[in-house]
Every structure is written in structure tokens, then in C-alpha cells.
Scaffold this motif. Sequence first.
Motif, PDB file in Angstrom:
ATOM      1  N   SER A 270     -11.567   1.233 -11.790  1.00  0.00           N
ATOM      2  CA  SER A 270     -11.627  -0.210 -10.355  1.00  0.00           C
ATOM      3  C   SER A 270     -11.836  -1.097 -11.546  1.00  0.00           C
ATOM      4  N   ASP A 273      -8.883  -1.808 -14.015  1.00  0.00           N
ATOM      5  CA  ASP A 273      -7.880  -2.776 -12.939  1.00  0.00           C
ATOM      6  C   ASP A 273      -8.440  -3.835 -13.486  1.00  0.00           C
ATOM      7  N   GLU A 274      -9.664  -3.802 -12.976  1.00  0.00           N
ATOM      8  CA  GLU A 274      -9.740  -5.512 -13.070  1.00  0.00           C
ATOM      9  C   GLU A 274      -9.698  -6.191 -13.758  1.00  0.00           C
ATOM     10  N   ARG A 276      -7.907  -6.398 -16.532  1.00  0.00           N
ATOM     11  CA  ARG A 276      -6.339  -6.711 -16.240  1.00  0.00           C
ATOM     12  C   ARG A 276      -5.516  -7.621 -15.643  1.00  0.00           C
ATOM     13  N   ARG A 277      -6.073  -7.846 -14.542  1.00  0.00           N
ATOM     14  CA  ARG A 277      -5.622  -8.629 -13.230  1.00  0.00           C
ATOM     15  C   ARG A 277      -6.696  -9.797 -14.278  1.00  0.00           C
ATOM     16  N   ARG A 278      -7.886  -9.922 -14.923  1.00  0.00           N
ATOM     17  CA  ARG A 278      -7.619 -11.099 -15.169  1.00  0.00           C
ATOM     18  C   ARG A 278      -6.782 -11.527 -16.725  1.00  0.00           C
ATOM     19  N   GLY A 279      -6.150 -10.512 -16.481  1.00  0.00           N
ATOM     20  CA  GLY A 279      -5.841 -10.847 -18.144  1.00  0.00           C
ATOM     21  C   GLY A 279      -5.534 -10.518 -19.851  1.00  0.00           C
ATOM     22  N   ASP A 281      -6.088  -6.666 -22.185  1.00  0.00           N
ATOM     23  CA  ASP A 281      -5.513  -5.752 -22.063  1.00  0.00           C
ATOM     24  C   ASP A 281      -6.524  -4.405 -22.625  1.00  0.00           C
ATOM     25  N   HIS A 417      -4.077   7.574 -13.636  1.00  0.00           N
ATOM     26  CA  HIS A 417      -3.472   6.823 -13.782  1.00  0.00           C
ATOM     27  C   HIS A 417      -2.989   6.006 -15.140  1.00  0.00           C
ATOM     28  N   GLN A 419      -2.574   3.747 -17.155  1.00  0.00           N
ATOM     29  CA  GLN A 419      -3.345   3.077 -18.471  1.00  0.00           C
ATOM     30  C   GLN A 419      -4.106   4.273 -18.976  1.00  0.00           C
TER      31      GLN A 419
END
Length: 549
Positions: A270, A273-274, A276-279, A281, A417, A419
Motif C-alpha cells: 500500500s 501504491d500511495e 505512485r499515486r503521488r506521482g 516512481d 503486485h 510493480q
Amino acid sequence: MWHSLYDIIVQKGWLVDGTGSPRRRADIAVTGEKIAKIGSLDHEPSTLRIDASGKIVAPGFIDMHSHADFTLLANPYSYCKIYQGITTEVVGNCGMSLAPFTRGRADEVKQYLGAFLFGQVYSWDWSSLEEFFQTLEQRKIGVNLVQVIGHGTVRVSVMGFEARAPTDTELRQMKHLVMQGMAEGAAGLSSGLVYPPGCFADLTELVELASVAAKFHGIYTSHMRGESDTLLESIAETISVGEKAGLPAHISHIKAVGKRNWGRSREALSLIDEARRRGLDVTADQYPYPAGSTVLRQTLPPWSLEGGTTALVERLRDPSTRTMIRHDIETNTLSVTYDTNPGWENVVSSCGMENIILSYTEHGPDKQFEGKSLSQISKETGKDPYDIMFDIILNDPNAIMVDFYAHDEDLERIMRHPQVLFCTDMWTVAPGGPVTGGRPHPRAYCSFPRLLGRYVREKRIIPLEEAVHRMTGKTARRVGLRDRGILAEGAFADLTIFDPETIQDTATFECPEQYPNGISHVIVNGSVVVENGKHTDVAVGKVLRMRPS
């Protein structure tokens, strides 16, 4: 009509091209080192034809986290990797690389890396990355190599094993080594924050050095400060280095260590994922086994390792210091703490003596215990398991262990996952030597076939096309390779041909020195290196120097 004569045509196979696209029937023609044509080539002439009927033709697998650089000068063919379809290895991980280092400081670097050299005596007539690359090229190697710079190597060659922050001058020296290595073709910077001296580095130091790699469009990879009780804090730190330094962050061999941490893979993933949601890498890699392998001395608290192996041996000779070490392990506390490393990876507490196996030692009398747990050795000898552990390390500070820590649910959750890439996390060994690795972890021989046989075919954890994508094309993009990891005209001809119904790992923890089943051909840079399951004793691997885009 005149037709070109191709060197190789691989015909009638199912192409899984490394992009994640569905498989398709097509032939592949190879000329020189490159893929020349993809299509229907039944009537095209070639010097060699390979019948791939019923088989998968994939890009050569890319080992995202390898330590082959430790032993490649001794085992240049890299049989254990080639036989599992690996054609490219990313080396220099966990903060440990054989270059770059400050000229004249080879002795400190050798002490730092000693556990993974397996007694091999190299010339050490290099210090820069380019000099090391040239040494490999003169030796001729069987796999392609992508290099990341080990933070620990850089630090120990400037500061030794001192447990403190660098001075401004020392930091400048380290940044210069990283800059030189990146300019000479490294793909990024790696850290090993459980190992001294990496464990003595703080966030500021890591960000400063990673910022140098960022200027060359490199990545930051990390064997994090903690994979058990401090797993989430360690992931947050890794993400923070990437964010502050402005480069991709990659978590090495992600896992949740120890029974009390089973299930925490949910929270760990998580966090990725969090981010990556913030942009940001952020990615990770994994080997498909419930056990790891590293130096046995990593069972000990960080303060006992300060000053390197010479200092450690002196401490283990002192009964009162042994008592302190045992106290810290049993109470999961630290008698001596550091600002940069408030906790530690207490392997004994997480795994138990019954799950710590002696894998390799150079100390002759202790070789009889290879493949046995500390608990088992204790039962056989009547000695206390702590004394056994301390004595094995005292006799050989570079002894290697295998430690069982994982739960299958965590392993498979991480595997699913999108990634997460795949790796062996191993040096190159061979049953006949010169580096056998004692009773090595079976991941050295069978990681990728295990993934494709057990987890793709049998358990259906992930589809074949996605698995191959994360073993090839996605990994290539992660480290900056543009013309490998995919089947496309003009790409380098690194190919692995396998039977999806029979590919299977055969290596076990009890009998690890076994090559896998189901891989018929491996092609590296347009040359056949495995033909009908047999190595051709051809070494055509390349050092792949990265260049800033």
C-alpha cells in the motif's frame, strides 16, 4: 527471388515478446547480434534453424537483483544463471560493488566484500568502474551486465567502517566517486542499510549521493534498513530518498520477515501504491522463495560489527562481549545505539535458531555443518546454539547462512503486485566450482523456472505474459535498457526458449546444485549459448554501459 541468408531462424514458436501483449505464432530471424526480422519465415534461408514448436520464445530473462559481480571473474560462464534463461544481470546491489573505490583502499573494500568472494583471489588492479569493466571484458563473460554503484563500497573506501556521519570533505569524495561511476556507465546507486558501514549512513547522506545518480537519470535501489519489525518505516525512508533526490526508488527483495510480521505485505504494498499515486516512481523486486541468504554475522547487533571483521573477531574472543551480544539478541534491544539506526534486523528473534542454516564456511572443521540449522547443530554437538553461532563466526567471519522467514500468503501477494520485478539475489556458482558456495540457496539455480513452473503454470498466481513482461521488458526499462528485454526487429537477440508445460525448478534447499528442466535454448547477443539443454561453452556477454538520455 533472392533472400538474405540469416544466421539463425527460430521457427514455429509462440512469441511472448516482453511487452505484456498476448502470445502469437511467429518466426524470428537473427543476423549478427540483432533480431533482423519477425514474421513467417518458412522459406527464408539461414545457417541454423531452431524448431520451437509448442514452446515459448521470450526475451532473455533479466535478473533485476544479482550479485554475480562477486564471482564472475571466477565463474565467467555463469552457468547457474544461463541455464535458467537469464541473459542479463543487474549487479552491484545491497550497497556492494567491486568498484568504484578510492585508489589505495582496496584492502578495506576486500574486507567489506569478503564474505561474497568465496576465497577467490583477484588482482584488484582496478579502482574505477571503467577499469573493472575492462577487466571483465578481458576475461570474457557469459552474460550481459548492468552495474549499479554500491554505496557501502564508496563509503568504506572513503571512511572505513566508522559509525558516524561523513565530514564535508568525505561527502565530496563520495559524491565524486558516484559521479565518476555514473559517467562511466552505471545505472544507479544501491544501498545496503543493514550492513556496516551502510547502516551508519543517515537520510541526508543517502539523498546527497542519490542526487548525483539522478543527474545521470539513474535509479536508487535499496536493501532497506529493516524488513521485519521496521518494514514500513524502511519503505518510507526508501521512498523519501527517491523523492528528495529526484530519481526512481526501487526496493530490493521486498518481504515481510518473521512470524510476527506475517501479513504486513499488505501495508508494505500500500505504501508503494500511495507513493505512485503521488506521482513517484517506486518499484520493487522479489525472488520466489520463503528464505533468504546472507552473511551469518548479520545475526549480530550493529555495534558488534563496527570496525569490520577484524574488530568483530576480537569482540567474539571476549566472554563478556559475547554476553552483551546474547543479551541484545534475546531481549531485542541494543546495548549501543546510533542515531542513524535506532533498531536492527534481529534475525534470531524473527526466524529462530531452527530456521537459520549454515550455508557456507571456509573453516574446514565447520564444513560438516553446512546445510544444518543452528538448532540441529546444537542437538548433534550438545553445545549451546549461541556458542555455536558465535564460534562459527569467530572461525570464519564470512560464513554464509540461509534463513527461513516468509509466509506463502505474503510471498504470493507480493508476487501479484504489478510493480514487482523478479531476481535471484545470488552470485554465480557451479557444481564443479571454482565457486560452489557450499550448500547455496536454490535461487542461484532455479528462481526464474520456479516462478514460471510453480507460480505461473501450477498456481496461476500471474499470467505467463505478465510474468515474462516483469522478467524482461519491464525490468529493462527500469534500468534504462532500450534495446533489450523485448522481441522486436532491431533489438539485441537475447532469447530464451522454454516449454511452458515442463519448465520447472529442480534445485532444493537440501540438494541445490541442480539445473532446471524445460529450457531448451538460450541465445545471448545472437549466439547460441544453450542448445538442446546443453551449454555450448560460448561466452559472448557484454558490459552494458548506460549513457544519460
